[in-house]
Design a protein around this motif. Structure first.
Motif, mmCIF file in Angstrom:
data_model
loop_
_atom_site.group_PDB
_atom_site.id
_atom_site.type_symbol
_atom_site.label_atom_id
_atom_site.label_comp_id
_atom_site.label_asym_id
_atom_site.label_seq_id
_atom_site.Cartn_x
_atom_site.Cartn_y
_atom_site.Cartn_z
ATOM 1 N N GLN A 101 0.822 -1.204 0.000
ATOM 2 C CA GLN A 101 0.000 0.000 0.000
ATOM 3 C C GLN A 101 0.856 1.255 0.000
ATOM 4 N N TYR A 102 1.957 1.238 0.765
ATOM 5 C CA TYR A 102 2.873 2.376 0.756
ATOM 6 C C TYR A 102 3.376 2.655 -0.655
ATOM 7 N N PHE A 103 3.728 1.613 -1.380
ATOM 8 C CA PHE A 103 4.256 1.826 -2.734
ATOM 9 C C PHE A 103 3.163 2.404 -3.637
ATOM 10 N N PHE A 104 1.988 1.837 -3.591
ATOM 11 C CA PHE A 104 0.906 2.311 -4.455
ATOM 12 C C PHE A 104 0.496 3.744 -4.119
ATOM 13 N N ASP A 105 0.697 4.128 -2.844
ATOM 14 C CA ASP A 105 0.375 5.495 -2.419
ATOM 15 C C ASP A 105 1.503 6.480 -2.713
ATOM 16 N N GLY A 106 2.603 5.989 -3.283
ATOM 17 C CA GLY A 106 3.729 6.871 -3.573
ATOM 18 C C GLY A 106 4.582 7.189 -2.368
ATOM 19 N N LYS A 107 4.413 6.446 -1.283
ATOM 20 C CA LYS A 107 5.219 6.663 -0.070
ATOM 21 C C LYS A 107 6.438 5.733 -0.124
ATOM 22 N N TYR A 108 7.352 6.062 -1.042
ATOM 23 C CA TYR A 108 8.440 5.144 -1.361
ATOM 24 C C TYR A 108 9.448 4.999 -0.221
ATOM 25 N N GLU A 109 9.668 6.090 0.521
ATOM 26 C CA GLU A 109 10.625 5.984 1.629
ATOM 27 C C GLU A 109 10.072 5.070 2.719
ATOM 28 N N GLU A 110 8.795 5.233 3.036
ATOM 29 C CA GLU A 110 8.191 4.367 4.044
ATOM 30 C C GLU A 110 8.170 2.903 3.555
ATOM 31 N N PHE A 111 7.879 2.743 2.279
ATOM 32 C CA PHE A 111 7.890 1.412 1.666
ATOM 33 C C PHE A 111 9.266 0.763 1.812
ATOM 34 N N GLN A 112 10.313 1.510 1.480
ATOM 35 C CA GLN A 112 11.659 0.954 1.542
ATOM 36 C C GLN A 112 12.069 0.642 2.982
ATOM 37 N N GLN A 113 11.645 1.447 3.904
ATOM 38 C CA GLN A 113 11.973 1.194 5.313
ATOM 39 C C GLN A 113 11.361 -0.111 5.797
ATOM 40 N N LEU A 114 10.109 -0.355 5.457
ATOM 41 C CA LEU A 114 9.480 -1.615 5.862
ATOM 42 C C LEU A 114 10.143 -2.796 5.175
ATOM 43 N N CYS A 115 10.439 -2.646 3.888
ATOM 44 C CA CYS A 115 11.115 -3.732 3.168
ATOM 45 C C CYS A 115 12.447 -4.070 3.834
ATOM 46 N N SER A 116 13.210 -3.044 4.159
ATOM 47 C CA SER A 116 14.529 -3.264 4.746
ATOM 48 C C SER A 116 14.443 -3.960 6.095
ATOM 49 N N LYS A 117 13.387 -3.702 6.816
ATOM 50 C CA LYS A 117 13.253 -4.271 8.155
ATOM 51 C C LYS A 117 12.677 -5.679 8.144
ATOM 52 N N TYR A 118 11.734 -5.944 7.255
ATOM 53 C CA TYR A 118 10.955 -7.169 7.393
ATOM 54 C C TYR A 118 11.131 -8.201 6.265
ATOM 55 N N LEU A 119 11.841 -7.868 5.209
ATOM 56 C CA LEU A 119 11.965 -8.830 4.113
ATOM 57 C C LEU A 119 13.234 -9.691 4.143
ATOM 58 N N PRO A 120 14.404 -9.163 4.532
ATOM 59 C CA PRO A 120 15.615 -10.002 4.449
ATOM 60 C C PRO A 120 15.482 -11.294 5.246
ATOM 61 N N GLY A 121 15.989 -12.366 4.653
ATOM 62 C CA GLY A 121 15.937 -13.658 5.329
ATOM 63 C C GLY A 121 17.019 -13.807 6.376
ATOM 64 N N HIS A 122 16.954 -14.911 7.100
ATOM 65 C CA HIS A 122 17.918 -15.225 8.150
ATOM 66 C C HIS A 122 18.773 -16.409 7.699
#
Length: 811
Positions: A101-122
């Protein structure tokens, strides 16, 4: 047995040059340049000068030293790390909808912050393939020699060192036998009792010890390292070396074996790890006990016959090089070509050798019974990729795919078998990742994997490539289409494709502006863009590369469903979803757009050109069917290359060859082939990723430039992705006369072509399974029907003029 009886049987192959006509003495009477051979007049000074041998899992790099011979050992299963659980980030699924939703709303910085926090694997215990100790021969001889020659014969898969000392001629032959699963080093001299050396293992980066067990030198250790794993996990490794002598004495010490005054010596090296089973020591011993009972002549003959059964399927003649070029050692020929690479310099026989070298490395590294497919460095290991951030693993955002690009077209189809086995492992593990990370059925894998099927994402900016699994499964589809093997499609390929389609049907979401179905969050390997505020971001929704591969997946499933008469309801769902994929878009600079929005590149010189998978290996953009998009694809390439400090890499240069072959621009493809060969290959013609690229501080060997380069040459001479066989689609002016025998085309066809003065002389089409196929040459086309096993010879007069309309022209 290792007693006198088996030793005598082994020595029945002969012990002197006069009684060994199969040794290189006879071969050396042939003029230089008449064989597919790399040769040098001095020993290798570095790893990228040594010569590779392999049998599908065991690798050796032969340096050819005079006082000390070094053979750098490797084994495809010598991995640190271990199977692991809990590799998916637990925050991914709860935050997935918010990210989108952040990406579709054009909130790219917020989108990238969530991606950086919650997507990388362990990737806690991911691991890497590791280099093994060298086997070394320290000779008890002086340094004054003459007539030194070091070579690798691609036709026999034997590395040879030959030199004279006084009136004595010394010869070493090194080969890795696939039938007997052993590395063999044969030392002979025409002067009796003249061979003396100390046999030992070099210093190892692996924890372990060296002992003497009866008459065998044994390294026993573990593939432990702390950078990519726990430092406490990894396979057990055993390396056993045994010497069989004719005459002389054999004296073991605590960590070496001394041989003195022998007339000939054969050293066998066996390597095994606990990846193969719980007792690698016994497996090594069994292999050694077996080979010492075989006469050397028979052992060598078996090895050569096995290798040639694959290698001799294809031959290539691109014209004759100058006499001056043919007389130069391979390293000097490469340097001469490098000096003239920007001035249309040409050494066609050297480029034909490079093509066959790519096939040789495929055979040496990947056989039907290999335990693992080709990794980033194949089955060899220079110790550099494994000791930095990359790891020597299976990169699924282009490198592993490129390793296998030549397999089908270059008539090495069965060499893909171990890749298919790893895909099965990924599919099983990928079901867990799909469920835990995305709450979907089916299976998914991201950017990298290991022998145990790691499928979770890697890091931000490179490791969240969600269509990596589709890209690697294209190799299974190629295996089906090139061989017309419906049973393989039914039992192996379609179940994998079907499950992948189930994942993407559930995973993709409509973007709000047009209702297009898009992927995401996902990387466009391994690039970054600028958001509207100027910030850098990597992940996005609806990357072009994802669109290409999802379209390919759905198309393959639709075709398979029709062919197999299966899953009509699912096929209709897939057809509906395919119709909702985004179209290709052309950006403000006239370039094929990389992202859903026309973002500016954060790194204009980036090494990846991911949207161009639509050109190769896919056929969604081409100059005949989509000329405007084809032009936009070229604009993307040229913008990358013309940017300051373009990130040149071996695999990127190989991409240029296949792209321009598909653009039907043979002279450009040839120019970029010269660039690959001259700028990204070492003295041993192995390709490397240049220092300064992707965090590397020195040149690092990567197999993909060799294999993808070979595929590119094949693509210049034969294409079959458009529904017909096309002869000489991108023939450059630099190869006016030549021939090729044994290339493969989709539909189960094998093709021979001869040309003169840049024009077709004749072609022979052989059908393995029978059927019809259109055949195209320039703007002329004909259709032939062949029964299984039947061949048809075509000349230019057999073609008639054809007007082939493009979809763009019709619209």
């Amino acid at each position: 047995m290792t007693g006198k009886t088996s030793r005598r049987a082994f020595l029945q192959g002969g012990v002197a040059l006069a009684t060994l006509p199969h040794l290189p003495a006879a071969l050396l009477a042939q003029p230089l340049g008449t064989r597919d051979e790399l040769w040098y007049n001095q020993p290798a000074q570095q790893w990228l000068g040594a010569l590779p041998v392999g049998n599908g899992f065991l690798g050796g790099m032969v340096f050819g030293g005079i006082q000390t011979e070094r053979i750098a050992l490797s084994e495809s299963t010598a991995w640190s790390g271990a199977p692991s659980t809990d590799e998916v980030n637990p925050g991914a699924l709860p935050h997935l909808q918010q990210m989108r939703q952040y990406f579709f709303d054009g909130k790219y910085e917020e989108f990238q912050q969530l991606c950086s926090k919650y997507l990388p694997g362990h990737a806690k215990n991911f691991g890497t393939n590791l280099p093994l100790p060298e086997v070394q021969f320290a000779f008890d001889e002086g340094v004054s020699i003459s007539e030194y020659r070091r070579s690798l014969d691609l036709d026999t898969a034997i590395a040879t060192v030959r030199y004279r000392r006084g009136n004595a001629t010394y010869i070493r032959e090194v080969f890795a036998s696939h039938p007997d699963r052993i590395l063999t080093v044969r030392l002979t001299c025409n002067k009796p009792r003249s061979i003396s050396f100390r046999l030992s293992f070099g210093k190892s980066t692996l924890p372990g010890s060296v002992v003497i067990v009866h008459d065998t030198l044994v390294f026993q250790g573990h593939a432990y390292e702390p950078m990519h794993s726990s430092g406490r996990d990894g396979v057990a490794v055993h390396i056993h070396a045994r010497a069989v002598t004719d005459g002389g004495t054999v004296t073991p010490s605590t960590d070496a074996i001394d041989i003195h005054g022998a007339t000939s010596v054969t050293v066998f090296v066996a390597i095994s790890t606990s990846f193969h089973g719980p007792d690698p020591a016994s497996l090594c011993q069994q292999r050694l006990d077996h080979v010492v009972t075989i006469p050397f002549a028979k052992l060598r003959q078996s090895h050569v016959a096995d290798h040639q059964s694959l290698y001799r399927r294809v031959s290539l003649d691109l014209g004759e090089s100058s006499a001056a070029s043919r007389q130069l050692p391979t390293d000097e020929r490469r340097k001469a070509l490098e000096r003239g690479a920007d001035q249309a310099s040409n050494d066609p026989q050297l480029l034909a050798l490079f093509f066959q070298y790519g096939r040789y490395l495929t055979i040496a590294g990947s056989r039907v019974d290999s335990p693992l497919p080709l990794a980033l460095q194949g089955i060899w290991n220079d110790g550099l990729a494994s000791s930095m951030g990359w790891t020597d693993d299976f990169h699924l955002d282009i490198n592993t795919q490129q390793n296998y690009w030549p397999a089908e077209v270059c008539n090495l189809s069965e060499c893909q078998t171990p890749l298919f086995a790893l895909i099965d492992v990924m599919r099983e593990a990928g079901r867990i990742t799909a469920r835990q990370m995305y709450d979907t059925p089916g299976w998914v894998v991201h950017t990298v994997t290991n022998p145990w099927g790691y499928t979770a994402p890697g890091g931000i900016g490179w490791g969240i490539f969600v269509t990596a699994g589709i890209w690697i499964v294209l190799q299974m589809w190629d295996h089906y289409t090139f061989n017309a093997d419906v049973e393989f499609l039914r039992t192996r390929a379609y179940p994998v494709l079907r499950e992948a389609a189930l994942f993407f049907l559930a995973y993709m979401v409509p973007e709000p502006k047009h209702g297009w179905l898009v992927t995401g969050p996902s990387d466009s390997p391994e690039n970054w863009y600028k958001t509207l505020s100027g910030a850098r971001a990597a992940e996005s929704m609806g990357n072009t590369v994802d669109r290409v591969f999802v379209h390919a997946l759905y198309t393959m499933c639709i075709q398979a469903s029709h062919t197999l008469s299966l899953d009509e309801d699912l096929r209709q769902r897939i057809e509906s979803a395919r119709d909702k994929l985004p179209p290709f878009q052309v950006g403000r600079h006239g370039q094929l757009q990389e992202w859903l929005e026309d973002f500016e590149d954060a790194e204009p010189n980036h090494r990846h050109t991911s949207p161009l998978v639509s050109v190769y290996p896919e056929h969604q953009i081409s100059p005949r069917t989509t000329p405007a998009l084809s032009h936009a694809a070229e604009v993307l390439i040229q913008r990358r290359m013309n940017a300051p400090n373009w990130e040149q890499s071996e695999w990127g240069r190989a991409n240029l060859v296949v792209y321009y072959a598909r653009f039907l621009k043979g002279d450009d493809a040839h120019k970029y082939l010269l660039g690959l060969f001259a700028k990204a290959a070492g003295d041993n013609l192995l390709t490397f990723s240049s220092a300064g690229i992707a965090g590397a501080d020195q040149n690092i060997f990567a197999l993909d430039g060799n294999t993808a380069g070979a595929a590119g040459i094949a693509e210049m001479l034969l294409q079959s992705q458009a529904g017909y066989i096309e002869l000489l689609p991108a023939l450059p002016r630099a190869w006016p006369t030549g021939s090729v025998r044994g290339l493969c085309a989709r539909g189960g066809f094998v093709v021979d072509i001869a040309w003169r003065s840049g024009k077709l002389v004749a072609a022979t089409i052989h059908s393995k399974r029978g059927g019809d196929t259109p055949v195209r040459y320039v703007e002329c086309i004909t259709t032939i029907h062949l029964s299984a096993g039947e061949s048809r010879r075509l000349r230019p007069s057999d073609f008639h003029k054809a007007v082939i309309e493009t979809p763009e022209a019709r619209s």
